[in-house]
Design an enzyme around this catalytic site. Sequence first.
Site, PDB file in Angstrom:
ATOM      1  NE  ARG A   1      -3.526  -0.124   2.858  1.00 58.90           N
ATOM      2  CZ  ARG A   1      -4.013  -0.558   4.033  1.00 58.90           C
ATOM      3  NH1 ARG A   1      -3.619  -0.002   5.170  1.00 58.90           N
ATOM      4  NH2 ARG A   1      -4.886  -1.528   4.079  1.00 58.90           N
TER       5      ARG A   1
ATOM      6  NE  ARG B   1      -1.958   1.878   9.701  1.00 62.16           N
ATOM      7  CZ  ARG B   1      -2.766   0.857   9.441  1.00 62.16           C
ATOM      8  NH1 ARG B   1      -3.621   0.907   8.430  1.00 62.16           N
ATOM      9  NH2 ARG B   1      -2.744  -0.228  10.181  1.00 62.16           N
TER      10      ARG B   1
ATOM     11  CE  LYS C   1      -5.773  -0.648  11.657  1.00 63.63           C
ATOM     12  NZ  LYS C   1      -6.675  -1.291  10.708  1.00 63.63           N
TER      13      LYS C   1
ATOM     14  CE  LYS D   1      -7.136   3.380   9.631  1.00 57.47           C
ATOM     15  NZ  LYS D   1      -8.151   2.485   9.067  1.00 57.47           N
TER      16      LYS D   1
ATOM     17  CB  CYS E   1     -13.787  -3.560   2.257  1.00 58.55           C
ATOM     18  SG  CYS E   1     -14.423  -5.223   2.562  1.00 58.55           S
TER      19      CYS E   1
ATOM     20  CB  CYS F   1      -9.194  -9.262   2.968  1.00 56.17           C
ATOM     21  SG  CYS F   1      -9.245  -8.796   4.713  1.00 56.17           S
TER      22      CYS F   1
ATOM     23  CB  CYS G   1     -14.842  -9.051   8.315  1.00 59.62           C
ATOM     24  SG  CYS G   1     -13.556  -7.829   8.648  1.00 59.62           S
TER      25      CYS G   1
ATOM     26  CB  CYS H   1     -11.917  -1.775   5.235  1.00 65.38           C
ATOM     27  SG  CYS H   1     -10.881  -2.719   6.371  1.00 65.38           S
TER      28      CYS H   1
HETATM   29 FE1  SRM Z   1      -8.833  -1.778   6.646  1.00 65.89          FE
HETATM   30  C1  SRM Z   1      -7.446  -4.433   8.208  1.00 65.89           C
HETATM   31  C2  SRM Z   1      -8.184  -3.111   3.656  1.00 65.89           C
HETATM   32  C3  SRM Z   1      -9.501   1.197   5.226  1.00 65.89           C
HETATM   33  C4  SRM Z   1     -10.412  -0.804   9.509  1.00 65.89           C
HETATM   34  N1  SRM Z   1      -7.898  -3.458   6.040  1.00 65.89           N
HETATM   35  C5  SRM Z   1      -7.344  -4.406   6.851  1.00 65.89           C
HETATM   36  C6  SRM Z   1      -6.539  -5.423   6.018  1.00 65.89           C
HETATM   37  C7  SRM Z   1      -5.130  -4.937   5.937  1.00 65.89           C
HETATM   38  C8  SRM Z   1      -6.636  -6.890   6.495  1.00 65.89           C
HETATM   39  C9  SRM Z   1      -5.608  -7.391   7.460  1.00 65.89           C
HETATM   40  O1  SRM Z   1      -5.329  -6.749   8.482  1.00 65.89           O
HETATM   41  O2  SRM Z   1      -5.107  -8.477   7.202  1.00 65.89           O
HETATM   42  C10 SRM Z   1      -7.286  -5.276   4.666  1.00 65.89           C
HETATM   43  C11 SRM Z   1      -6.489  -5.649   3.416  1.00 65.89           C
HETATM   44  C12 SRM Z   1      -7.408  -6.212   2.370  1.00 65.89           C
HETATM   45  C13 SRM Z   1      -6.754  -6.441   1.071  1.00 65.89           C
HETATM   46  O3  SRM Z   1      -6.675  -7.624   0.652  1.00 65.89           O
HETATM   47  O4  SRM Z   1      -6.339  -5.497   0.422  1.00 65.89           O
HETATM   48  C14 SRM Z   1      -7.800  -3.863   4.765  1.00 65.89           C
HETATM   49  N2  SRM Z   1      -8.732  -1.064   4.793  1.00 65.89           N
HETATM   50  C15 SRM Z   1      -8.549  -1.800   3.675  1.00 65.89           C
HETATM   51  C16 SRM Z   1      -8.812  -0.981   2.424  1.00 65.89           C
HETATM   52  C17 SRM Z   1      -7.940  -1.359   1.243  1.00 65.89           C
HETATM   53  C18 SRM Z   1     -10.301  -1.109   2.079  1.00 65.89           C
HETATM   54  C19 SRM Z   1     -10.680  -0.667   0.683  1.00 65.89           C
HETATM   55  O5  SRM Z   1     -11.320  -1.480   0.027  1.00 65.89           O
HETATM   56  O6  SRM Z   1     -10.391   0.454   0.287  1.00 65.89           O
HETATM   57  C20 SRM Z   1      -8.577   0.426   2.996  1.00 65.89           C
HETATM   58  C21 SRM Z   1      -7.148   0.861   2.912  1.00 65.89           C
HETATM   59  C22 SRM Z   1      -6.971   2.208   3.493  1.00 65.89           C
HETATM   60  C23 SRM Z   1      -5.602   2.802   3.274  1.00 65.89           C
HETATM   61  O7  SRM Z   1      -5.281   3.092   2.130  1.00 65.89           O
HETATM   62  O8  SRM Z   1      -4.891   3.021   4.261  1.00 65.89           O
HETATM   63  C24 SRM Z   1      -8.964   0.211   4.456  1.00 65.89           C
HETATM   64  N3  SRM Z   1      -9.708  -0.065   7.278  1.00 65.89           N
HETATM   65  C25 SRM Z   1      -9.994   1.015   6.504  1.00 65.89           C
HETATM   66  C26 SRM Z   1     -10.904   1.890   7.181  1.00 65.89           C
HETATM   67  C27 SRM Z   1     -11.472   3.179   6.619  1.00 65.89           C
HETATM   68  C28 SRM Z   1     -10.649   4.381   6.960  1.00 65.89           C
HETATM   69  O9  SRM Z   1      -9.506   4.255   7.409  1.00 65.89           O
HETATM   70  O10 SRM Z   1     -11.150   5.488   6.792  1.00 65.89           O
HETATM   71  C29 SRM Z   1     -11.184   1.297   8.399  1.00 65.89           C
HETATM   72  C30 SRM Z   1     -12.199   1.813   9.443  1.00 65.89           C
HETATM   73  C31 SRM Z   1     -11.728   2.987  10.195  1.00 65.89           C
HETATM   74  C32 SRM Z   1     -10.991   2.579  11.422  1.00 65.89           C
HETATM   75  O11 SRM Z   1      -9.803   2.277  11.310  1.00 65.89           O
HETATM   76  O12 SRM Z   1     -11.609   2.510  12.494  1.00 65.89           O
HETATM   77  C33 SRM Z   1     -10.414   0.078   8.454  1.00 65.89           C
HETATM   78  N4  SRM Z   1      -8.869  -2.475   8.545  1.00 65.89           N
HETATM   79  C34 SRM Z   1      -9.636  -1.963   9.555  1.00 65.89           C
HETATM   80  C35 SRM Z   1      -9.517  -2.812  10.711  1.00 65.89           C
HETATM   81  C36 SRM Z   1     -10.225  -2.613  12.070  1.00 65.89           C
HETATM   82  C37 SRM Z   1      -9.449  -1.729  12.959  1.00 65.89           C
HETATM   83  C38 SRM Z   1     -10.045  -1.622  14.326  1.00 65.89           C
HETATM   84  O13 SRM Z   1      -9.886  -0.599  14.972  1.00 65.89           O
HETATM   85  O14 SRM Z   1     -10.673  -2.566  14.801  1.00 65.89           O
HETATM   86  C39 SRM Z   1      -8.669  -3.880  10.333  1.00 65.89           C
HETATM   87  C40 SRM Z   1      -8.227  -5.058  11.205  1.00 65.89           C
HETATM   88  C41 SRM Z   1      -7.137  -4.731  12.139  1.00 65.89           C
HETATM   89  O15 SRM Z   1      -6.533  -3.660  12.084  1.00 65.89           O
HETATM   90  O16 SRM Z   1      -6.883  -5.581  12.979  1.00 65.89           O
HETATM   91  C42 SRM Z   1      -8.286  -3.629   8.968  1.00 65.89           C
HETATM   92 FE1  SF4 Z   2     -10.904  -7.308   4.972  1.00 70.91          FE
HETATM   93 FE2  SF4 Z   2     -12.795  -6.882   6.746  1.00 70.91          FE
HETATM   94 FE3  SF4 Z   2     -11.361  -4.842   5.843  1.00 70.91          FE
HETATM   95 FE4  SF4 Z   2     -13.082  -5.980   4.263  1.00 70.91          FE
HETATM   96  S1  SF4 Z   2     -13.594  -4.910   6.179  1.00 70.91           S
HETATM   97  S2  SF4 Z   2     -10.975  -5.481   3.725  1.00 70.91           S
HETATM   98  S3  SF4 Z   2     -13.013  -8.091   4.875  1.00 70.91           S
HETATM   99  S4  SF4 Z   2     -10.595  -6.510   7.049  1.00 70.91           S
END
Ligand code: SRM
Ligand code: SF4
Length: 580
Positions: free
Chosen positions: A89, A158, A222, A224, A437, A443, A482, A486
């Site tokens: 990324r 981030r 993380k 943000k 997402c 993922c 899930c 995201c």
């Molecule tokens: Fe996310 C984890 C994809 C934005 C909350 N996110 C992941 C992972 C890396 C899975 C992993 O940990 O193994 C996913 C990779 C999937 C893949 O195959 O590419 C993933 N997140 C994404 C993206 C690509 C979604 C998308 O379709 O655009 C976004 C990438 C953002 C970036 O460029 O940095 C993405 N993730 C977000 C957002 C939205 C935001 O940031 O505005 C959230 C919700 C906001 C927040 O953080 O509260 C988000 N991602 C999570 C979480 C839950 C965090 C938590 O506090 O519980 C995880 C899981 C974790 O961190 O354990 C996670």
């Molecule tokens: Fe993966 Fe869950 Fe984030 Fe979708 S919402 S990209 S399934 S971690």
Amino acid sequence: MVCAATAAIYATCIEMNDRPPSANERIKENSRFLRGTIAEGLTVPQTGAIADDDQQLTKFHGIYLQDDRDLRAERGRQRMEKAFIFMARMRVPSGILTPAQYLAADRMARERGNGTLRLTTRQTIQFHGILKSNLRPLIQGLHAEMLDTIAACGDVNRNVCASVDPWRRASHAAVTKLAGDIATHLLPRSRAWHEIWIGEERVAGGVEEDEPIYGRTYMPRKFKIGVALPPHNDVDAFAQDLSFVAIEKRGKIAGYDVIVGGGMGMTHGEPETYPRAGNVIGFCKPEHAVALAEAVVTMQRDHGDRSNRKQARLKYTIDRMGLETFVAGLGQRLAVKLQPAKGFVFASTGDRLGWAEDETGLHHVTLFIENGRIADRARDGLREIASRGVGRFIITANQNLVLADIPAKQNSKIAALLKEYGLDRQAGGLRRNAVACVALPTCGLALAESERYLPSLVTRLESELESLGLADEDITIRMTGCPNGCARPYMSEIGLVGRSPGLYNLYLGGAHDGSRLSKLHARDVDGDAIVAALRPVFAAYATDRKPNESFGDFVIRAGIVARTIAGLDFHENLAPALRN
Ligand code: SRM
Ligand code: SF4
């Protein structure tokens, strides 16, 4: 010697009932500022993976180990190693790329990844399907165009988001400058990324390395940050750990209202985890914003939960401490006090698709990129456009792309290319506001499909809306595979959150402007049940809404959420402040 930041962190662990730090804290502490044994692991040919601890550390370098889940069962049957691949990324503050940088990303995706570029909800690009041997060449290819992947993942600040309104030239320049300044200020100082991926030599006997802001163990989790330019709330200001909302006065940015404590992630069946909308805590002048960001970061660094990673986000720190105590603690770290918030009005979270012209005669076009996946003809067309070297490529937090700053004389050529490559695609009100997402197959946390499923579900819902005369109504719909959130589904008017293959929880009633969380409406529903659940709600909206009433507001005013699931505990996984 333990630095001041690390000492403060240990003090917090003791303060929090002497609970031991989580395994990740140990990994960070022992990593020699994020080096671990990553470099060694890259040279081991017997496996496509890397060591367990290094899998946590590469995240700080923007890199995740994944496997192709479509192949998992078959490879398991054949007793083969999983089909390991990496995701990388980029770090792109405000989502802004030059055409040359876009071309580098395109080339790396084709030569070193799975051939697609994936625009993300934080305005950057992900590359999927990278083999271990391709990681260094990919990162070096990006670096040659001044791009990097530093801190795109991991327990750090981030990618910093900013609203995408390049046609509001001065204001957009101001918010992107602030986003860039914050991104630079909060960048880890470790040279690990440069050494491991670019081959930078360590200077023997040089200055001892330090992380003056983060300390040796970085953040608890993380972090943000977003900068919003009202009325556009494309960055979902209430979903960020920290947001700055621009307050304009006579065409200039007078300062920023500050929001803290937003976040989306939760875990099914664990009500002590929940999405939370941030709180507005005051106003700061532009010249104080970076210091304020550092103060919020260090508050969370020192008070965040380092024992339980599921409680380690700022939103839980604030709920544990109490907002007032948190803000008082923050005040002690600021040289200049926060002023009372000025107030702002958001209109929507979506992007305005199509062409716009600014007062200088430059043109900008917002392209609809379904779920941010750039592949096939669209990829070829964007490469062709980028190779003309004009303007800027700006990724939005809705996974769309703006071609900005196009001189008038290039306009018709760009428009012709958009048409030729199908990039001028129009979308109805629901589809143009849909975000999914990534989920399967890359993922590792996905419980259900998302990106590969939402477009077909939207097609079904579109025919319902069309029959009610609602086809062009802007209604936000977001799906995740899930509950991690995201695509920020709990901030959407319609949210779908994966529970298991083919089944989702349906949330309704989020505000169209992103200022209110949605509520659980139905549990474990499949495609047919989703359509059946939404049909009567759409019908009621068509007949009973007030003029200009958004779908989310209507759902709440009409009591639809509560009425249809009476008796169900729909407050589950809602922040304590919202339970009543
Ligand atoms: Fe996310 C984890 C994809 C934005 C909350 N996110 C992941 C992972 C890396 C899975 C992993 O940990 O193994 C996913 C990779 C999937 C893949 O195959 O590419 C993933 N997140 C994404 C993206 C690509 C979604 C998308 O379709 O655009 C976004 C990438 C953002 C970036 O460029 O940095 C993405 N993730 C977000 C957002 C939205 C935001 O940031 O505005 C959230 C919700 C906001 C927040 O953080 O509260 C988000 N991602 C999570 C979480 C839950 C965090 C938590 O506090 O519980 C995880 C899981 C974790 O961190 O354990 C996670
Ligand atoms: Fe993966 Fe869950 Fe984030 Fe979708 S919402 S990209 S399934 S971690």
